[in-house]
Design a protein around this motif. Structure first.
Motif, short mmCIF file in Angstrom:
data_model
loop_
_atom_site.label_atom_id
_atom_site.label_comp_id
_atom_site.label_asym_id
_atom_site.label_seq_id
_atom_site.Cartn_x
_atom_site.Cartn_y
_atom_site.Cartn_z
N ALA A 174 -17.85 -4.19 -42.87
CA ALA A 174 -19.15 -4.84 -42.72
C ALA A 174 -19.33 -5.96 -43.73
CB ALA A 174 -20.26 -3.81 -42.87
N LYS A 175 -18.83 -5.76 -44.93
CA LYS A 175 -18.96 -6.79 -45.96
C LYS A 175 -18.17 -8.05 -45.61
CE LYS A 175 -19.81 -3.46 -49.66
NZ LYS A 175 -19.26 -2.77 -50.86
N GLY A 176 -17.12 -7.89 -44.85
CA GLY A 176 -16.32 -9.05 -44.46
C GLY A 176 -16.64 -9.60 -43.09
N TYR A 177 -17.61 -8.99 -42.40
CA TYR A 177 -17.90 -9.38 -41.02
C TYR A 177 -18.70 -10.67 -40.95
CZ TYR A 177 -20.10 -9.30 -36.41
OH TYR A 177 -20.56 -9.64 -35.16
N LYS A 178 -18.28 -11.54 -40.05
CA LYS A 178 -19.04 -12.76 -39.75
C LYS A 178 -19.28 -12.80 -38.25
CE LYS A 178 -17.26 -15.50 -43.62
NZ LYS A 178 -16.54 -16.75 -44.02
N ARG A 179 -20.52 -12.92 -37.87
CA ARG A 179 -20.87 -12.89 -36.45
C ARG A 179 -20.21 -14.06 -35.72
NH1 ARG A 179 -25.38 -10.04 -33.59
NH2 ARG A 179 -25.21 -8.79 -35.46
N ASP A 180 -19.64 -13.75 -34.56
CA ASP A 180 -18.94 -14.75 -33.75
C ASP A 180 -19.93 -15.79 -33.24
OD1 ASP A 180 -17.23 -16.14 -32.15
OD2 ASP A 180 -16.98 -14.59 -30.64
N LYS A 181 -19.64 -17.05 -33.54
CA LYS A 181 -20.49 -18.15 -33.08
C LYS A 181 -19.90 -18.84 -31.85
CE LYS A 181 -22.28 -19.03 -37.72
NZ LYS A 181 -22.41 -20.02 -38.83
N GLY A 182 -18.89 -18.21 -31.25
CA GLY A 182 -18.25 -18.80 -30.08
C GLY A 182 -16.96 -19.48 -30.46
N PRO A 183 -16.06 -19.69 -29.50
CA PRO A 183 -14.76 -20.27 -29.81
C PRO A 183 -14.86 -21.72 -30.23
CG PRO A 183 -15.07 -20.06 -27.43
CD PRO A 183 -16.22 -19.36 -28.08
N ASP A 184 -14.06 -22.10 -31.23
CA ASP A 184 -13.99 -23.50 -31.65
C ASP A 184 -13.18 -24.33 -30.67
OD1 ASP A 184 -15.43 -22.95 -34.00
OD2 ASP A 184 -13.61 -22.36 -35.07
N LYS A 185 -12.29 -23.66 -29.94
CA LYS A 185 -11.44 -24.33 -28.96
C LYS A 185 -11.76 -23.77 -27.57
CE LYS A 185 -7.55 -24.40 -32.23
NZ LYS A 185 -6.13 -23.97 -32.42
N PRO A 186 -11.43 -24.50 -26.51
CA PRO A 186 -11.59 -23.94 -25.17
C PRO A 186 -10.76 -22.65 -25.05
CG PRO A 186 -11.17 -26.29 -25.04
CD PRO A 186 -10.96 -25.89 -26.47
N LEU A 187 -11.40 -21.59 -24.59
CA LEU A 187 -10.75 -20.28 -24.52
C LEU A 187 -10.19 -20.05 -23.12
CD1 LEU A 187 -10.09 -17.47 -25.68
CD2 LEU A 187 -12.41 -16.75 -25.03
N VAL A 188 -8.90 -19.75 -23.05
CA VAL A 188 -8.21 -19.48 -21.78
C VAL A 188 -7.71 -18.05 -21.80
CG1 VAL A 188 -6.33 -20.14 -20.24
CG2 VAL A 188 -7.53 -21.90 -21.58
N LEU A 189 -7.99 -17.30 -20.74
CA LEU A 189 -7.58 -15.90 -20.62
C LEU A 189 -6.55 -15.78 -19.50
CD1 LEU A 189 -11.20 -14.34 -20.71
CD2 LEU A 189 -9.68 -14.80 -22.65
N ILE A 190 -5.42 -15.10 -19.79
CA ILE A 190 -4.30 -15.03 -18.83
C ILE A 190 -3.83 -13.58 -18.70
CG2 ILE A 190 -1.98 -15.87 -18.27
CD1 ILE A 190 -2.38 -18.24 -20.03
N CYS A 212 -6.13 -25.61 -26.73
CA CYS A 212 -6.84 -24.42 -26.26
C CYS A 212 -6.46 -23.21 -27.10
CB CYS A 212 -6.50 -24.13 -24.80
SG CYS A 212 -7.05 -25.38 -23.62
N GLU A 213 -7.37 -22.24 -27.15
CA GLU A 213 -7.03 -20.91 -27.63
C GLU A 213 -6.69 -20.08 -26.40
OE1 GLU A 213 -8.79 -17.00 -30.01
OE2 GLU A 213 -10.08 -18.74 -29.70
N VAL A 214 -5.49 -19.50 -26.38
CA VAL A 214 -5.02 -18.76 -25.21
C VAL A 214 -4.81 -17.30 -25.57
CG1 VAL A 214 -3.25 -18.60 -23.43
CG2 VAL A 214 -3.86 -20.85 -24.37
N MET A 215 -5.43 -16.42 -24.81
CA MET A 215 -5.25 -14.98 -24.98
C MET A 215 -4.54 -14.44 -23.74
SD MET A 215 -8.90 -13.69 -26.52
CE MET A 215 -9.64 -14.47 -27.96
N VAL A 216 -3.44 -13.72 -23.95
CA VAL A 216 -2.63 -13.19 -22.85
C VAL A 216 -2.76 -11.67 -22.83
CG1 VAL A 216 -0.33 -13.06 -21.85
CG2 VAL A 216 -1.04 -15.13 -23.07
N LEU A 227 -9.39 -8.32 -20.21
CA LEU A 227 -9.67 -9.71 -19.88
C LEU A 227 -11.04 -9.83 -19.22
CD1 LEU A 227 -7.35 -12.38 -18.32
CD2 LEU A 227 -9.57 -11.92 -17.29
N ASP A 228 -11.33 -8.94 -18.27
CA ASP A 228 -12.62 -9.00 -17.59
C ASP A 228 -13.78 -8.82 -18.57
OD1 ASP A 228 -11.35 -9.34 -15.15
OD2 ASP A 228 -11.44 -7.22 -14.60
N ALA A 229 -13.62 -7.91 -19.52
CA ALA A 229 -14.67 -7.69 -20.51
C ALA A 229 -14.88 -8.92 -21.37
CB ALA A 229 -14.33 -6.48 -21.38
#
Length: 405
Positions: A174-190, A212-216, A227-229
């Motif tokens: 929790a002390k190291g957590y930073k809330r996600d403000k959204g991707p800095d790069k276009p996010l691609v899911l594969i 792009c940021e690509v997640m496989v 991926l759906d989630a």
């Protein structure tokens, strides 16, 4: 500095001593504690989110929940209420972590609640169920489970360390957590499997070189739903659903069946999507002797002693085409479909064990017939793993990303 806030979930009607101990350990670790108490039997008091508030989140009173007289119905109500109450608190006082301590009922409630929160937020369940089948509690979210070892019944030399360690673990995260403000790069899911990795690797590298940021995701039962989630939770720019194993296994009863809603989240959200029938040449069966009984009269490739690739035919893939067409009919964003005429995976190749060149052509024709008119279907005279196929997907992805961005 403001201390990070940790949501602590524990029923005091059955675990009052354990709740007090763990709360004290969290506070000693330097975090503020928001205790959500989903007790049904009685209200002990002292929790920031009381049983009455949890019941209210479900549109009921705690007396009304108790009057249901059935633990399953009471549980359903308190799960709904706990999720609503936790998010209401988070909206006003953002959380930096969640810790739960419980048995099967408490873990079920905590798991449902944690699954409703975004990826990245630290989540840990100390549970008597952690040494067994954990998927119902974790789902596809980044939830950690810690074995309680002993029953959650008092503080002993083992539970003392387990609860304390859990408290310090969540406090540290929790002390190291930073809330996600959204991707800095276009996010691609594969989606992919190892049998289509050659093509997907080229696609990934090309899009990464574009910035792009690509997640496989490995589509062997959990990857597709994950991926759906993420498509549902995050601001994805593009979905490349390039492996249909989980959908085929849903249709035919294979091991990677991930349910009827696989592949729908991104379409429903309007995320630009490219669909291709990677790995459509096989259903994932169990051991060879079992697969021969479950899927008689087919061709088989024993991938390993636990898994068998079971060859599909044209009629099988027509059912896949119908399923995909039904999925995309309600799509709220652009969809394109690419299908190879030279084979669907490395198994379906000259070097593979299940090649059948009589299938891709008729499948491509049928796919074009059943897809909605606004969804173009492009047949590529190449194997899925050939550069010609991946180049076509890359070009289409760049076009769709340019429009999206």
């Amino acid at each position: 500095m403001t201390k990070p806030s940790v949501l602590f979930i524990c029923t005091q009607d059955t675990k009052e001593e354990e709740a007090r101990f763990t709360r004290a350990a969290l506070e000693a670790a330097g975090v503020d504690v928001v205790h959500l108490d989903p007790s049904v039997r009685r209200t002990v008091g002292g929790a920031e989110i009381s049983p009455e508030t949890v019941a209210q989140g479900a549109g009921m009173t705690i007396e009304g929940v108790r009057a249901l007289g059935h633990e399953g119905k009471c549980q359903d109500a308190m799960i709904r209420g706990a999720i609503a109450a936790a998010h209401a608190w988070d909206a006003q006082n953002p959380l930096s972590g969640i810790l739960a301590v419980g048995g099967s009922m408490g873990s079920a409630l905590a798991g449902a609640l944690m699954q409703s929160f975004p990826y990245g937020l630290p989540k840990l369940i100390v549970s008597t169920m952690a040494s067994g089948f954990t998927k119902p509690y974790m789902g596809v979210k980044d939830i950690a489970m810690m074995n309680a070892v002993t029953d959650i019944s008092g503080i002993n030399t083992i539970s003392h360390d387990v609860f304390r360690n859990a408290a310090h673990a969540v406090a540290g995260m929790a002390k190291g957590y930073k809330r996600d403000k959204g991707p800095d790069k276009p996010l691609v899911l594969i989606t992919t499997l190892g049998t289509t990795e050659a093509s997907v690797k080229r696609i990934r590298q090309a899009l990464e070189s574009d910035g792009c940021e690509v997640m496989v995701f490995h589509s062997s039962g959990a990857g597709g739903p994950t991926l759906d989630a993420l498509a549902h939770d995050k601001d994805a720019a593009l979905v490349l659903d390039l492996s249909q194993t989980e959908i085929l296994d849903h249709i035919f009863g294979g091991l990677a069946d991930s349910g009827p809603d696989r592949g729908k989240a991104g379409l429903a959200k309007g995320i630009p999507t490219i669909i291709a029938p990677g790995n459509a040449d096989f259903i994932i069966g169990g051991p060879l002797n079992i697969s021969e009984v479950q899927f008689p009269g087919r061709r088989y490739h024993e991938h390993n002693p636990q898994l068998t690739a079971v060859r599909t035919g044209v009629d099988d893939l027509k059912r896949l085409a119908d399923h995909l067409a039904a999925n995309v009919r309600d799509a709220k964003g652009p969809v394109r479909v690419f299908t190879p005429l030279g084979g669907f995976s490395s198994h379906d190749s000259a070097q593979g064990h299940l090649q059948d060149l009589s299938v891709p052509g008729p499948f491509a024709e049928y796919l074009a017939q059943v897809m909605p008119d606004n969804v173009p279907v492009t047949a590529i005279d190449a194997h899925f793993n050939d550069e010609a196929f991946s180049d076509a997907v890359i070009a289409a992805a760049r076009e769709m990303l340019a429009v999206k961005v």
